[in-house]
Design a protein around this motif. Sequence first.
Motif, PDB file in Angstrom:
ATOM      1  N   ALA A   7       0.824  -1.204   0.000  1.00  0.00           N
ATOM      2  CA  ALA A   7       0.000   0.000   0.000  1.00  0.00           C
ATOM      3  C   ALA A   7       0.859   1.256   0.000  1.00  0.00           C
ATOM      4  CB  ALA A   7      -0.935  -0.008   1.212  1.00  0.00           C
ATOM      5  N   ALA A   8       1.950   1.236   0.791  1.00  0.00           N
ATOM      6  CA  ALA A   8       2.829   2.410   0.856  1.00  0.00           C
ATOM      7  C   ALA A   8       3.485   2.680  -0.485  1.00  0.00           C
ATOM      8  CB  ALA A   8       3.888   2.196   1.934  1.00  0.00           C
ATOM      9  N   ALA A   9       3.869   1.608  -1.196  1.00  0.00           N
ATOM     10  CA  ALA A   9       4.514   1.789  -2.495  1.00  0.00           C
ATOM     11  C   ALA A   9       3.570   2.472  -3.487  1.00  0.00           C
ATOM     12  CB  ALA A   9       4.973   0.440  -3.038  1.00  0.00           C
ATOM     13  N   PHE A  10       2.312   2.073  -3.486  1.00  0.00           N
ATOM     14  CA  PHE A  10       1.351   2.705  -4.376  1.00  0.00           C
ATOM     15  C   PHE A  10       1.066   4.140  -3.941  1.00  0.00           C
ATOM     16  CE2 PHE A  10       0.535  -1.571  -5.883  1.00  0.00           C
ATOM     17  CZ  PHE A  10       0.218  -1.366  -7.220  1.00  0.00           C
ATOM     18  N   ALA A  11       1.003   4.361  -2.629  1.00  0.00           N
ATOM     19  CA  ALA A  11       0.746   5.712  -2.127  1.00  0.00           C
ATOM     20  C   ALA A  11       1.859   6.671  -2.529  1.00  0.00           C
ATOM     21  CB  ALA A  11       0.598   5.682  -0.604  1.00  0.00           C
ATOM     22  N   GLN A  12       3.110   6.216  -2.475  1.00  0.00           N
ATOM     23  CA  GLN A  12       4.230   7.066  -2.868  1.00  0.00           C
ATOM     24  C   GLN A  12       4.157   7.440  -4.340  1.00  0.00           C
ATOM     25  OE1 GLN A  12       7.731   4.892  -1.737  1.00  0.00           O
ATOM     26  NE2 GLN A  12       7.427   5.250   0.464  1.00  0.00           N
ATOM     27  N   ALA A  13       3.550   6.552  -5.125  1.00  0.00           N
ATOM     28  CA  ALA A  13       3.390   6.842  -6.552  1.00  0.00           C
ATOM     29  C   ALA A  13       2.117   7.628  -6.838  1.00  0.00           C
ATOM     30  CB  ALA A  13       3.384   5.535  -7.347  1.00  0.00           C
ATOM     31  N   GLY A  14       1.382   8.008  -5.795  1.00  0.00           N
ATOM     32  CA  GLY A  14       0.153   8.756  -5.957  1.00  0.00           C
ATOM     33  C   GLY A  14      -1.003   7.921  -6.453  1.00  0.00           C
ATOM     34  N   LEU A  15      -0.952   6.599  -6.195  1.00  0.00           N
ATOM     35  CA  LEU A  15      -1.980   5.691  -6.667  1.00  0.00           C
ATOM     36  C   LEU A  15      -2.691   5.021  -5.495  1.00  0.00           C
ATOM     37  CD1 LEU A  15       0.100   3.901  -9.468  1.00  0.00           C
ATOM     38  CD2 LEU A  15      -1.611   5.690  -9.805  1.00  0.00           C
ATOM     39  N   THR A  16      -3.936   4.653  -5.708  1.00  0.00           N
ATOM     40  CA  THR A  16      -4.679   3.894  -4.710  1.00  0.00           C
ATOM     41  C   THR A  16      -4.317   2.423  -4.854  1.00  0.00           C
ATOM     42  OG1 THR A  16      -6.527   5.437  -4.801  1.00  0.00           O
ATOM     43  CG2 THR A  16      -6.970   3.250  -3.892  1.00  0.00           C
ATOM     44  N   PRO A  17      -3.991   1.731  -3.775  1.00  0.00           N
ATOM     45  CA  PRO A  17      -3.661   0.310  -3.887  1.00  0.00           C
ATOM     46  C   PRO A  17      -4.794  -0.465  -4.550  1.00  0.00           C
ATOM     47  CG  PRO A  17      -3.106   1.134  -1.714  1.00  0.00           C
ATOM     48  CD  PRO A  17      -3.880   2.222  -2.394  1.00  0.00           C
ATOM     49  N   PRO A  18      -4.517  -1.204  -5.618  1.00  0.00           N
ATOM     50  CA  PRO A  18      -5.578  -1.946  -6.314  1.00  0.00           C
ATOM     51  C   PRO A  18      -6.178  -3.026  -5.420  1.00  0.00           C
ATOM     52  CG  PRO A  18      -3.579  -1.800  -7.647  1.00  0.00           C
ATOM     53  CD  PRO A  18      -3.217  -1.355  -6.277  1.00  0.00           C
ATOM     54  N   CYS A  19      -7.465  -3.249  -5.564  1.00  0.00           N
ATOM     55  CA  CYS A  19      -8.135  -4.299  -4.795  1.00  0.00           C
ATOM     56  C   CYS A  19      -8.603  -5.419  -5.719  1.00  0.00           C
ATOM     57  CB  CYS A  19      -9.310  -3.744  -3.994  1.00  0.00           C
ATOM     58  SG  CYS A  19     -10.559  -2.928  -4.981  1.00  0.00           S
ATOM     59  N   SER A  20      -8.023  -5.478  -6.916  1.00  0.00           N
ATOM     60  CA  SER A  20      -8.316  -6.561  -7.848  1.00  0.00           C
ATOM     61  C   SER A  20      -7.108  -6.758  -8.750  1.00  0.00           C
ATOM     62  CB  SER A  20      -9.546  -6.250  -8.707  1.00  0.00           C
ATOM     63  OG  SER A  20      -9.254  -5.196  -9.618  1.00  0.00           O
ATOM     64  N   LEU A  21      -7.025  -7.929  -9.362  1.00  0.00           N
ATOM     65  CA  LEU A  21      -5.917  -8.210 -10.259  1.00  0.00           C
ATOM     66  C   LEU A  21      -5.973  -7.302 -11.490  1.00  0.00           C
ATOM     67  CD1 LEU A  21      -3.469 -10.022 -10.492  1.00  0.00           C
ATOM     68  CD2 LEU A  21      -4.886 -11.706 -11.677  1.00  0.00           C
ATOM     69  N   ALA A  22      -7.175  -6.982 -11.948  1.00  0.00           N
ATOM     70  CA  ALA A  22      -7.311  -6.063 -13.082  1.00  0.00           C
ATOM     71  C   ALA A  22      -6.740  -4.691 -12.726  1.00  0.00           C
ATOM     72  CB  ALA A  22      -8.782  -5.943 -13.489  1.00  0.00           C
ATOM     73  N   GLY A  23      -6.963  -4.251 -11.495  1.00  0.00           N
ATOM     74  CA  GLY A  23      -6.419  -2.978 -11.057  1.00  0.00           C
ATOM     75  C   GLY A  23      -4.904  -2.992 -11.004  1.00  0.00           C
ATOM     76  N   VAL A  24      -4.336  -4.120 -10.585  1.00  0.00           N
ATOM     77  CA  VAL A  24      -2.878  -4.245 -10.564  1.00  0.00           C
ATOM     78  C   VAL A  24      -2.337  -4.194 -11.986  1.00  0.00           C
ATOM     79  CG1 VAL A  24      -0.927  -5.694  -9.905  1.00  0.00           C
ATOM     80  CG2 VAL A  24      -2.944  -5.585  -8.434  1.00  0.00           C
ATOM     81  N   ARG A  25      -2.999  -4.881 -12.902  1.00  0.00           N
ATOM     82  CA  ARG A  25      -2.558  -4.861 -14.299  1.00  0.00           C
ATOM     83  C   ARG A  25      -2.578  -3.439 -14.845  1.00  0.00           C
ATOM     84  NH1 ARG A  25      -6.403  -9.340 -15.093  1.00  0.00           N
ATOM     85  NH2 ARG A  25      -5.264 -11.319 -15.023  1.00  0.00           N
ATOM     86  N   ALA A  26      -3.639  -2.691 -14.532  1.00  0.00           N
ATOM     87  CA  ALA A  26      -3.743  -1.325 -15.037  1.00  0.00           C
ATOM     88  C   ALA A  26      -2.666  -0.428 -14.444  1.00  0.00           C
ATOM     89  CB  ALA A  26      -5.132  -0.765 -14.717  1.00  0.00           C
ATOM     90  N   ALA A  27      -2.325  -0.677 -13.165  1.00  0.00           N
ATOM     91  CA  ALA A  27      -1.310   0.148 -12.506  1.00  0.00           C
ATOM     92  C   ALA A  27       0.093  -0.204 -12.945  1.00  0.00           C
ATOM     93  CB  ALA A  27      -1.429  -0.003 -10.992  1.00  0.00           C
TER      94      ALA A  27
END
Length: 232
Positions: A7-27
């Motif tokens: 979660a911290a890694a995504f926050a540092q990038a200004g992104l919301t931590p994905p809650c699905s695999l599709a969200g991870v793919r998009a990020a």
Amino acid sequence: MKMDRWAAAFAQAGLTPPCSLAGVRAALPDVQETELRRAVWTALGQPRPRSRKLSPPARARLAHLAELRDVFSPTDALRLGAELASEPGLATDLLTVRPWLDPDTPAREVLSAVLCGEWSGLLALLGEHGPWVYAATVADLQALARLNGELVVAASQADEEAVLNAALASGRTFPALLARLEATDYRRPAPGPAPPLAALETAFWQEAGRGARAAYERWRARRHEGSSSPPR
């Protein structure tokens, strides 16, 4: 990488931590699928998915009690606390449904802390890769075992993406039950819609929390009654 660092890694990038695999793919569009899934499993606390091959008896034990101990006294709690202090998940499982306890309680002291606020009970490991629970009664333990069993059976029939999505949706900062199970080759996907895995895991933790809270409130009420009784 555990979920809090994820979660911290995504926050540092200004992104919301994905809650699905599709969200991870998009990020992370440039990451290959195999590496992506491996990274997600690692973030969920499972660095070696499907590395343990189950024998038929071991597969059958996934949804049954793997260990059961009676905790009747402070001596029992101290002895078991020392014996089981290194067991993965024991301290975290017991503390996460008991927010009134110090989350930094040392592992060997957790069982004593639980006993002090709930009195005697049953300590159990629900399946070799399942959660540790402390239940006040056999009926409470049976309810938790049933919910865990329902999750195991449903997950065993789901594909990897459905399990990953459910584990991500749980949003937990410790290995979700689904991530623990994924240490084995337990899944045998069946055709059909994905089962409600996230809801099943949530139902389990809610019931574990409800039982712990009820036992704690009973202990507080009895302690209050004892302290308010007139001296004889």
